[in-house]
Write a protein that holds these residues in place. Structure first.
Motif, PDB file in Angstrom:
ATOM      1  N   MET A   1     -66.768  97.702  18.624  1.00 40.98           N
ATOM      2  CA  MET A   1     -65.803  99.036  18.587  1.00 40.98           C
ATOM      3  C   MET A   1     -65.425  99.446  17.184  1.00 40.98           C
ATOM      4  SD  MET A   1     -62.372  99.701  21.088  1.00 40.98           S
ATOM      5  CE  MET A   1     -63.343  98.890  22.371  1.00 40.98           C
ATOM      6  N   LYS A   2     -65.844  98.844  16.256  1.00 39.98           N
ATOM      7  CA  LYS A   2     -65.273  98.977  14.689  1.00 39.98           C
ATOM      8  C   LYS A   2     -65.709 100.238  14.170  1.00 39.98           C
ATOM      9  CE  LYS A   2     -65.421  96.844  10.222  1.00 39.98           C
ATOM     10  NZ  LYS A   2     -65.326  97.972   9.535  1.00 39.98           N
ATOM     11  N   GLN A   3     -66.956 100.717  14.455  1.00 40.23           N
ATOM     12  CA  GLN A   3     -67.174 101.985  14.004  1.00 40.23           C
ATOM     13  C   GLN A   3     -66.463 103.064  14.521  1.00 40.23           C
ATOM     14  OE1 GLN A   3     -71.505 102.693  13.934  1.00 40.23           O
ATOM     15  NE2 GLN A   3     -71.539 104.949  13.510  1.00 40.23           N
ATOM     16  N   ILE A   4     -66.126 102.986  15.822  1.00 36.53           N
ATOM     17  CA  ILE A   4     -65.343 103.879  16.463  1.00 36.53           C
ATOM     18  C   ILE A   4     -63.791 104.022  15.799  1.00 36.53           C
ATOM     19  CG2 ILE A   4     -64.268 104.915  18.669  1.00 36.53           C
ATOM     20  CD1 ILE A   4     -66.708 103.921  20.030  1.00 36.53           C
ATOM     21  N   ILE A   5     -63.348 102.588  15.627  1.00 36.33           N
ATOM     22  CA  ILE A   5     -61.821 102.591  15.182  1.00 36.33           C
ATOM     23  C   ILE A   5     -61.913 103.210  13.744  1.00 36.33           C
ATOM     24  CG2 ILE A   5     -60.284 101.089  14.277  1.00 36.33           C
ATOM     25  CD1 ILE A   5     -61.562  99.059  16.607  1.00 36.33           C
ATOM     26  N   ASP A   6     -63.028 102.665  12.860  1.00 40.29           N
ATOM     27  CA  ASP A   6     -63.227 103.561  11.496  1.00 40.29           C
ATOM     28  C   ASP A   6     -63.130 104.869  11.768  1.00 40.29           C
ATOM     29  OD1 ASP A   6     -63.039 100.710  10.414  1.00 40.29           O
ATOM     30  OD2 ASP A   6     -65.097 100.650  10.073  1.00 40.29           O
ATOM     31  N   ALA A   7     -63.705 105.511  12.362  1.00 44.54           N
ATOM     32  CA  ALA A   7     -64.115 106.815  12.522  1.00 44.54           C
ATOM     33  C   ALA A   7     -62.514 107.608  12.732  1.00 44.54           C
ATOM     34  CB  ALA A   7     -64.885 107.514  13.304  1.00 44.54           C
ATOM     35  N   ILE A   8     -61.849 107.011  13.758  1.00 48.38           N
ATOM     36  CA  ILE A   8     -60.601 107.627  14.076  1.00 48.38           C
ATOM     37  C   ILE A   8     -59.725 107.195  13.204  1.00 48.38           C
ATOM     38  CG2 ILE A   8     -58.626 107.121  15.777  1.00 48.38           C
ATOM     39  CD1 ILE A   8     -60.629 106.470  17.959  1.00 48.38           C
ATOM     40  N   GLN A   9     -59.605 106.358  12.536  1.00 42.87           N
ATOM     41  CA  GLN A   9     -58.549 106.069  11.211  1.00 42.87           C
ATOM     42  C   GLN A   9     -58.599 107.094  10.310  1.00 42.87           C
ATOM     43  OE1 GLN A   9     -59.065 101.727  10.729  1.00 42.87           O
ATOM     44  NE2 GLN A   9     -57.399 101.296  11.963  1.00 42.87           N
ATOM     45  N   THR A  10     -59.786 107.459   9.839  1.00 43.00           N
ATOM     46  CA  THR A  10     -60.176 108.426   8.776  1.00 43.00           C
ATOM     47  C   THR A  10     -60.081 109.727   9.284  1.00 43.00           C
ATOM     48  OG1 THR A  10     -62.656 108.218   9.064  1.00 43.00           O
ATOM     49  CG2 THR A  10     -61.491 106.591   7.453  1.00 43.00           C
ATOM     50  N   ALA A  11     -60.066 109.951  10.496  1.00 43.58           N
ATOM     51  CA  ALA A  11     -60.187 111.382  10.930  1.00 43.58           C
ATOM     52  C   ALA A  11     -58.689 111.761  10.996  1.00 43.58           C
ATOM     53  CB  ALA A  11     -60.751 111.293  12.585  1.00 43.58           C
ATOM     54  N   LYS A  12     -58.700 113.494  10.744  1.00 38.73           N
ATOM     55  CA  LYS A  12     -57.538 114.215  10.914  1.00 38.73           C
ATOM     56  C   LYS A  12     -57.495 114.773  12.309  1.00 38.73           C
ATOM     57  CE  LYS A  12     -57.184 115.344   5.960  1.00 38.73           C
ATOM     58  NZ  LYS A  12     -57.192 116.690   4.838  1.00 38.73           N
ATOM     59  N   THR A  13     -58.663 115.151  12.889  1.00 39.00           N
ATOM     60  CA  THR A  13     -58.690 116.002  14.199  1.00 39.00           C
ATOM     61  C   THR A  13     -59.410 115.067  15.116  1.00 39.00           C
ATOM     62  OG1 THR A  13     -60.476 117.193  13.415  1.00 39.00           O
ATOM     63  CG2 THR A  13     -58.193 117.982  13.336  1.00 39.00           C
ATOM     64  N   VAL A  14     -59.165 114.964  16.475  1.00 39.55           N
ATOM     65  CA  VAL A  14     -59.742 114.212  17.281  1.00 39.55           C
ATOM     66  C   VAL A  14     -59.950 114.945  18.645  1.00 39.55           C
ATOM     67  CG1 VAL A  14     -59.902 111.991  18.741  1.00 39.55           C
ATOM     68  CG2 VAL A  14     -58.989 111.873  16.561  1.00 39.55           C
ATOM     69  N   LEU A  15     -61.038 114.885  19.157  1.00 45.44           N
ATOM     70  CA  LEU A  15     -61.261 115.557  20.637  1.00 45.44           C
ATOM     71  C   LEU A  15     -61.690 114.796  21.689  1.00 45.44           C
ATOM     72  CD1 LEU A  15     -62.724 119.197  20.897  1.00 45.44           C
ATOM     73  CD2 LEU A  15     -63.279 117.169  22.642  1.00 45.44           C
ATOM     74  N   LEU A  16     -61.019 114.772  22.788  1.00 40.93           N
ATOM     75  CA  LEU A  16     -61.159 113.739  23.937  1.00 40.93           C
ATOM     76  C   LEU A  16     -61.796 114.647  25.218  1.00 40.93           C
ATOM     77  CD1 LEU A  16     -57.799 111.909  23.649  1.00 40.93           C
ATOM     78  CD2 LEU A  16     -59.829 111.440  22.280  1.00 40.93           C
ATOM     79  N   SER A  17     -62.817 114.161  25.810  1.00 48.14           N
ATOM     80  CA  SER A  17     -63.248 114.789  27.063  1.00 48.14           C
ATOM     81  C   SER A  17     -63.842 113.527  28.059  1.00 48.14           C
ATOM     82  CB  SER A  17     -64.383 115.568  26.733  1.00 48.14           C
ATOM     83  OG  SER A  17     -64.768 116.410  27.659  1.00 48.14           O
ATOM     84  N   THR A  18     -64.053 113.929  29.323  1.00 47.96           N
ATOM     85  CA  THR A  18     -64.828 113.091  30.314  1.00 47.96           C
ATOM     86  C   THR A  18     -65.701 113.919  31.041  1.00 47.96           C
ATOM     87  OG1 THR A  18     -64.270 111.471  32.001  1.00 47.96           O
ATOM     88  CG2 THR A  18     -62.956 113.621  31.900  1.00 47.96           C
ATOM     89  N   HIS A  19     -66.317 113.469  32.230  1.00 47.46           N
ATOM     90  CA  HIS A  19     -67.266 114.077  32.877  1.00 47.46           C
ATOM     91  C   HIS A  19     -66.660 115.021  33.698  1.00 47.46           C
ATOM     92  CE1 HIS A  19     -65.881 111.757  36.412  1.00 47.46           C
ATOM     93  NE2 HIS A  19     -65.965 110.556  35.461  1.00 47.46           N
ATOM     94  N   ARG A  20     -67.693 116.049  34.107  1.00 43.06           N
ATOM     95  CA  ARG A  20     -67.378 116.936  35.059  1.00 43.06           C
ATOM     96  C   ARG A  20     -66.716 116.416  36.344  1.00 43.06           C
ATOM     97  NH1 ARG A  20     -72.750 120.008  37.396  1.00 43.06           N
ATOM     98  NH2 ARG A  20     -74.086 118.043  37.674  1.00 43.06           N
ATOM     99  N   GLN A  21     -65.613 117.079  37.248  1.00 48.89           N
ATOM    100  CA  GLN A  21     -65.136 116.628  38.531  1.00 48.89           C
ATOM    101  C   GLN A  21     -64.632 115.102  38.006  1.00 48.89           C
ATOM    102  OE1 GLN A  21     -67.758 117.239  41.866  1.00 48.89           O
ATOM    103  NE2 GLN A  21     -68.309 119.168  41.223  1.00 48.89           N
TER     104      GLN A  21
END
Length: 328
Positions: A1-21
């Motif tokens: 999960m390190k790549q995701i953690i690093d990306a979040i920590q350096t990000a200013k804006t984050v967008l979240l989503s999930t599948h339809r229905q």
């Protein structure tokens, strides 16, 4: 999960989503991470394909989520996009193209097996098929980001894990779901209320609908296979939402002789939401994937378009063959 953690920590804006229905797992996971990232000072936006079923109103989703089907011209822009509870971009439809254009990095976080028929996953996506829910993965992400737990986060995570384990019946022979839940319950969340919203609160109309639906089950292979078709007009007659039919197949699977079941729910015209369940002798993921869907080995589904009779025969033939193999 390190790549995701690093990306979040350096990000200013984050967008979240999930599948339809969306269901309780995808919704609970994304809202838990939403509350956590806002707590850490990030600018966070939640965009889902379509509206949240009313049974999840206790999480106040409409206060946090924007819906693409209501706002197709919605501007999408973020440093990082996290998509929960699916690893198949087709489950987001045209919204995924918006993410691809407007987001610098995209990651899927999921516990379903990756599909051979799906597009390759974006680099760094995190798939753990040993997790009993995507909520467990969201919990690990929040912990790895060193964000302290609070009531809002705990409530969303508890919803996610409790929903997808079906009140801790399906925990993959692991104590992890129970351990996480025990920690979450140290916060002032009302577990009884959450469980009631997820699995109770049945209306008189829902029970009448359920009685009619169960009376229409067709049995095959000496009572080991159940096929059920739910009509749009029946949901409309009883003033129900499509999500109200989600748990019908789980009721069907409580029948003693049933080993595998398929529920076809009309979704307008010749469109159907197909749900497949197995008690462990039949791999339903295989046929779900051939129909453009996905899921788990023994709980899967697909959105299909075409002639119902043809799909029904295809499913019955597959079930019959697999049961014959398992008995030999």
């Amino acid at each position: 999960m390190k790549q995701i953690i690093d990306a979040i920590q350096t990000a200013k804006t984050v967008l979240l989503s999930t599948h339809r229905q969306c269901d309780g797992d995808g919704l609970g996971s994304q809202l838990a991470v939403y509350h956590a990232l806002r707590k850490s000072g990030k600018s966070v936006q939640v965009v889902n394909v379509d509206e949240t079923p009313s049974k999840y109103s206790f999480l106040y989703p409409d206060a946090h989520i924007k819906y693409f089907n209501q706002h197709p011209d919605l501007a999408i822009s973020a440093d990082v996009c996290l998509i929960f509870d699916t690893n198949d971009e087709r489950m987001l439809g045209t919204l995924f193209e918006k993410f691809r254009t407007g987001c610098k990095k995209i990651f899927f976080l999921d516990h379903h097996p990756a599909l051979d028929s799906a597009a390759p996953l974006p680099k760094g996506s995190f798939i753990d098929t040993n997790a009993a829910s995507t909520g467990e993965i969201a919990y690990r992400l929040i912990k790895a980001l060193n964000i302290p737990m609070d009531t809002d986060i705990a409530k969303a995570l508890y919803t996610s894990i409790t929903f997808d384990t079906q009140l801790y019946r399906f925990v993959r022979n692991s104590p992890n779901s129970h351990r996480i839940a025990a920690e979450l319950l140290e916060h002032p969340i009302d577990a009884n209320e959450i469980n009631r919203f997820l699995f109770g609160n049945q209306t008189v109309k829902k029970m009448a609908f359920l009685a009619k639906a169960l009376n229409q089950i067709e049995y095959y292979c000496d009572g080991s296979v159940a096929i059920l078709k739910i009509l749009d007009k029946d949901l409309f007659h009883y003033d129900l939402q499509p999500d109200d039919a989600r748990d019908v197949i789980d009721v069907v699977m409580n029948i003693e002789t049933i080993q595998v079941a398929a529920l076809f729910r009309e979704d307008g015209g010749e469109n159907y939401k197909l749900s497949l369940r197995s008690k462990g002798h039949v791999n339903v993921l295989r046929i779900a994937e051939t129909l453009g869907g996905g899921g788990h080995l023994f709980a899967a589904g697909a959105f299909i378009t075409g002639d119902f009779a043809s799909f029904k025969k295809q499913v019955i033939d597959y079930f019959s063959k697999q049961l014959s193999v398992s008995e030999s």
